[in-house]
Scaffold this motif. Structure first.
Motif, short mmCIF file in Angstrom:
data_model
loop_
_atom_site.label_atom_id
_atom_site.label_comp_id
_atom_site.label_asym_id
_atom_site.label_seq_id
_atom_site.Cartn_x
_atom_site.Cartn_y
_atom_site.Cartn_z
N ARG A 317 -44.03 -27.68 -23.60
CA ARG A 317 -43.02 -26.84 -24.24
C ARG A 317 -43.04 -25.44 -23.64
O ARG A 317 -44.06 -24.99 -23.11
N GLN A 318 -41.89 -24.79 -23.72
CA GLN A 318 -41.74 -23.44 -23.20
C GLN A 318 -42.15 -22.43 -24.27
O GLN A 318 -41.69 -22.51 -25.41
N VAL A 319 -43.01 -21.51 -23.92
CA VAL A 319 -43.44 -20.47 -24.87
C VAL A 319 -43.25 -19.10 -24.22
O VAL A 319 -43.42 -18.94 -23.01
N GLN A 320 -42.88 -18.12 -25.05
CA GLN A 320 -42.73 -16.75 -24.55
C GLN A 320 -44.10 -16.16 -24.23
O GLN A 320 -45.06 -16.38 -24.95
N VAL A 321 -44.17 -15.41 -23.15
CA VAL A 321 -45.44 -14.80 -22.75
C VAL A 321 -45.43 -13.29 -23.00
O VAL A 321 -46.43 -12.61 -22.72
N VAL A 322 -44.33 -12.75 -23.50
CA VAL A 322 -44.29 -11.33 -23.86
C VAL A 322 -44.18 -11.22 -25.37
O VAL A 322 -43.57 -12.06 -26.03
N ASP A 323 -44.78 -10.18 -25.92
CA ASP A 323 -44.70 -9.92 -27.35
C ASP A 323 -44.32 -8.46 -27.54
O ASP A 323 -44.08 -7.73 -26.59
N ASP A 324 -44.28 -8.03 -28.81
CA ASP A 324 -43.81 -6.68 -29.11
C ASP A 324 -44.70 -5.60 -28.52
O ASP A 324 -44.23 -4.49 -28.27
N ALA A 325 -45.97 -5.89 -28.31
CA ALA A 325 -46.87 -4.88 -27.73
C ALA A 325 -46.43 -4.51 -26.32
O ALA A 325 -46.57 -3.35 -25.91
N SER A 326 -45.90 -5.46 -25.57
CA SER A 326 -45.47 -5.17 -24.19
C SER A 326 -44.35 -4.14 -24.18
O SER A 326 -44.36 -3.20 -23.38
N ALA A 327 -43.38 -4.31 -25.08
CA ALA A 327 -42.27 -3.37 -25.16
C ALA A 327 -42.77 -1.99 -25.58
O ALA A 327 -42.36 -0.96 -25.02
N ALA A 328 -43.68 -1.95 -26.56
CA ALA A 328 -44.18 -0.66 -27.06
C ALA A 328 -44.92 0.10 -25.96
O ALA A 328 -44.72 1.31 -25.78
N LEU A 329 -45.75 -0.60 -25.20
CA LEU A 329 -46.54 0.09 -24.19
C LEU A 329 -45.71 0.45 -22.96
O LEU A 329 -46.06 1.39 -22.22
N LEU A 330 -44.60 -0.26 -22.71
CA LEU A 330 -43.67 0.17 -21.66
C LEU A 330 -43.09 1.54 -22.00
O LEU A 330 -43.05 2.45 -21.17
N ILE A 331 -42.66 1.70 -23.27
CA ILE A 331 -42.10 2.98 -23.69
C ILE A 331 -43.17 4.07 -23.66
O ILE A 331 -42.90 5.21 -23.27
N VAL A 332 -44.39 3.73 -24.05
CA VAL A 332 -45.49 4.71 -24.00
C VAL A 332 -45.69 5.20 -22.57
O VAL A 332 -45.85 6.41 -22.33
N PHE A 333 -45.65 4.28 -21.62
CA PHE A 333 -45.80 4.68 -20.21
C PHE A 333 -44.69 5.64 -19.79
O PHE A 333 -44.94 6.65 -19.11
N LEU A 334 -43.46 5.35 -20.23
CA LEU A 334 -42.34 6.23 -19.90
C LEU A 334 -42.53 7.62 -20.51
O LEU A 334 -42.17 8.64 -19.89
N LEU A 335 -43.08 7.69 -21.72
CA LEU A 335 -43.28 8.99 -22.38
C LEU A 335 -44.23 9.89 -21.59
O LEU A 335 -44.12 11.11 -21.65
N PHE A 336 -45.14 9.27 -20.84
CA PHE A 336 -46.12 10.06 -20.10
C PHE A 336 -45.63 10.44 -18.70
O PHE A 336 -46.31 11.21 -18.01
N ILE A 337 -44.48 9.90 -18.27
CA ILE A 337 -44.01 10.26 -16.93
C ILE A 337 -42.66 10.99 -16.95
O ILE A 337 -42.33 11.69 -16.00
N ILE A 338 -41.88 10.87 -18.03
CA ILE A 338 -40.60 11.57 -18.11
C ILE A 338 -40.86 13.03 -18.47
O ILE A 338 -41.59 13.32 -19.43
N PRO A 339 -40.31 13.99 -17.73
CA PRO A 339 -40.55 15.41 -18.02
C PRO A 339 -39.87 15.84 -19.32
O PRO A 339 -38.84 15.30 -19.71
N SER A 340 -40.45 16.83 -20.00
CA SER A 340 -39.89 17.31 -21.27
C SER A 340 -38.92 18.47 -21.07
O SER A 340 -38.20 18.85 -22.00
N LYS A 341 -38.91 19.05 -19.86
CA LYS A 341 -38.00 20.15 -19.57
C LYS A 341 -37.33 19.92 -18.23
O LYS A 341 -37.94 19.40 -17.30
N LEU A 342 -36.07 20.32 -18.14
CA LEU A 342 -35.33 20.21 -16.87
C LEU A 342 -35.59 21.47 -16.05
O LEU A 342 -34.68 22.25 -15.74
N SER A 343 -36.82 21.67 -15.66
CA SER A 343 -37.21 22.91 -14.97
C SER A 343 -37.50 22.67 -13.50
O SER A 343 -38.29 23.39 -12.89
N PHE A 344 -36.86 21.68 -12.92
CA PHE A 344 -37.14 21.33 -11.53
C PHE A 344 -35.82 21.04 -10.81
O PHE A 344 -34.77 20.89 -11.44
N TRP A 345 -35.89 20.99 -9.50
CA TRP A 345 -34.71 20.67 -8.69
C TRP A 345 -34.28 19.23 -8.97
O TRP A 345 -35.13 18.36 -9.15
#
Length: 531
Positions: A317-345
């Protein structure tokens, strides 16, 4: 209690000595320590790593695996996003905007405080939400207490006393409404409060994660009950403190000045920043990913990531290999790389460009993250797995078959009442850790869908309205308001009964159809494999 409890329980090891009794010794010891709080709750949660290997129930490696399950990582991801929302000040903007929109009479003010508190508690810490609302509540109540709102100052001392008494009742009522809205709001999402994630982890541990409980199905069940309970809370607090609308005329405080206070506080926040917009977009993306991974009524994005697995009967049978933790930690990773101010070129010239901090930094997360709760989750999951491995769960299930004489709805009501009063004196996460494995075995022993007992018990773990020590929101408003303990006990007792009634009604009506609770599902039959 630290030394006496093991001595009292020692016959389980010395006179019986079976695998089941050894596991029971650990569970009863930890349950006692959790209830009495003889040491910090997370410290007690570490005992399975010591005791289960020493008693030969499980190996150290097997126990340690339970401390970082998918539910724990979902908790980590959800809470870091919540910390980022707090760090940006977005939650305060949402709360003040709602208060400005709803109205400034005492009844509407209470509703205005309850709605944003409920909504924010669905996503961020109940404690943080309540702590944020308290200064806003105090500013508004200071205006109410400073105004008699009478055209002439009454000379009659009794009239003055009556006015002060009414003002005090409004103060206690609004503070209680904030705490109760925070407790109720946490039930609305899987990440809203600890017991919800304990349920998810228990289902994964005890039933191999096959139970149909995920972010979307939980919200569809829990949000209607959350809204109904909030409305009942709003009505009940009015009845208890100031009377129903139309029955009493209550004019306390200058509505224009109250609105001005709220507007000034909102304007102090300044215009919405890029930081807050970026946090909001990431938060919305996370909710969409959680909700749409496996929404049941339509195919979810989780179906794009599957593997073929062979079950015990040899069926593929086919089973999903991703769960809600994967989505949460993807967003967490984005929070640590997206800048909080547009202070660059290219937003600034090359000469003016400078480095921008990320949307959230590790120091902020490190300082605000409740690391102990992760250990508390892990301890509960380790106990649940140990009871299954040792055979204790089967033994408990056999003893509980005597409850077959009661109708199912009566068992649910008894479970909810018991849970509601236990959670008043014990941490709600500890309560869930203790009760949910027992309820799972009770359900299997009586051929009942485990969700029929486990879901209402999980929700009821958050219905701790009676005592200041029951939840952090209760303690915060008790300290800030100067209310009497008797006021919280009396108001909370009735609210406990109202919310439990709604909970029992919900699980016996639309909950039955949503989770197929009138059938005994194959995924819950852990005693044998049916091919």
């Amino acid at each position: 209690a630290i030394l006496v409890t093991p001595l009292i329980l020692s016959p389980l090891l010395t006179h019986i000595g079976t695998s089941e009794s050894k596991c029971a010794f650990v569970i009863l010891l930890m349950s006692t320590y959790w209830v009495l709080e003889v040491v910090p709750l997370p410290v007690t949660a570490l005992l399975p790593i010591v005791l289960l290997p020493l008693l030969g129930v499980m190996s150290t490696g097997e126990v340690c695996e339970k401390y970082l399950k998918e539910s724990n990582m979902m908790f980590v991801g959800g809470l870091i996003v919540a910390i980022a929302v707090e760090h940006s000040g977005l939650h305060k903007r949402v709360a003040l905007r709602t208060l400005l929109t709803i109205g400034t009479s005492p009844r509407l003010l209470m509703l205005g405080f309850m709605l944003p508190t409920m909504f924010l508690s669905m996503w961020i810490s109940n404690t943080a939400t309540t702590a944020m609302m308290v200064p806003i509540v105090e500013a508004v109540l200071s205006e109410i207490n400073g105004e008699s709102n009478l055209e002439t100052i009454p000379e009659d001392e009794q009239v003055n006393k009556d006015i002060q008494k009414k003002k005090r009742k409004v103060r206690v009522m609004i503070y209680l409404s904030v705490a109760y809205a925070a407790n109720t709001g946490g039930t609305g999402t899987l990440t809203g409060t600890g017991p919800n994630l304990v349920l998810k982890g228990m289902l994964s541990t005890l039933f191999a994660g096959q139970a149909p409980v995920h972010f979307a199905s939980w919200m569809m069940f829990a949000v209607p009950t959350m809204i109904v309970n909030l409305f009942l809370c709003w009505v009940w607090l009015q009845v208890f403190f100031i009377g129903l609308p139309g029955k009493t005329s209550l004019k306390i405080g200058d509505k224009t000045k109250i609105k001005k206070i709220l507007r000034n506080k909102y304007e102090e926040l300044g215009p919405i920043s890029f930081h807050q917009v970026a946090i909001l977009l990431n938060f919305i993306l996370l909710v969409i990913l959680w909700f749409c991974r496996d929404p049941q009524f339509i195919p979810g994005w989780g179906e794009w990531f599957t593997q073929t697995k062979v079950d015990d009967c040899g069926h593929r049978r086919q089973v999903q290999v991703v769960d809600d933790a994967s989505a949460a930690l993807l967003i967490v990773f984005l929070l640590f790389i997206i800048p909080s101010k547009l202070s660059f070129w290219p937003f600034k010239t090359l000469a003016e460009s400078q480095n921008s901090p990320p949307l959230v930094d590790w120091r902020t997360v490190h300082d605000r993250f409740p690391w102990g709760v992760m250990l508390l989750f892990g301890g509960g999951f380790a106990l649940a797995d140990a009871s299954k491995v040792s055979g204790l769960s089967n033994w408990v299930g056999e003893q509980l078959t005597i409850l077959n004489v009661f109708p199912n709805y009566a068992v649910v009501l008894i479970v909810c009442l018991m849970t509601g009063f236990i959670t008043e004196v014990t941490s709600n996460v500890a309560t869930a850790n203790i009760l949910l494995p027992v309820l799972a075995e009770l359900a299997v022993a009586t051929n009942t869908n485990p969700l029929y007992l486990m879901i209402p018990a999980t929700v009821t773990c958050s219905y701790a309205f009676m005592l200041p020590v029951a939840t952090p929101p209760n303690a915060i408003v008790y300290s800030a308001s100067g209310m009497k303990t008797s006021e919280m006990v009396t108001a909370g007792f009735v609210l406990n009964l109202l919310c439990i009634s709604v909970n029992v009604l919900a699980i016996n009506t639309y909950g039955v159809h949503m989770f197929d609770l009138d059938t005994f599902p194959q995924w819950s039959n852990t005693s044998q494999v049916q091919c």
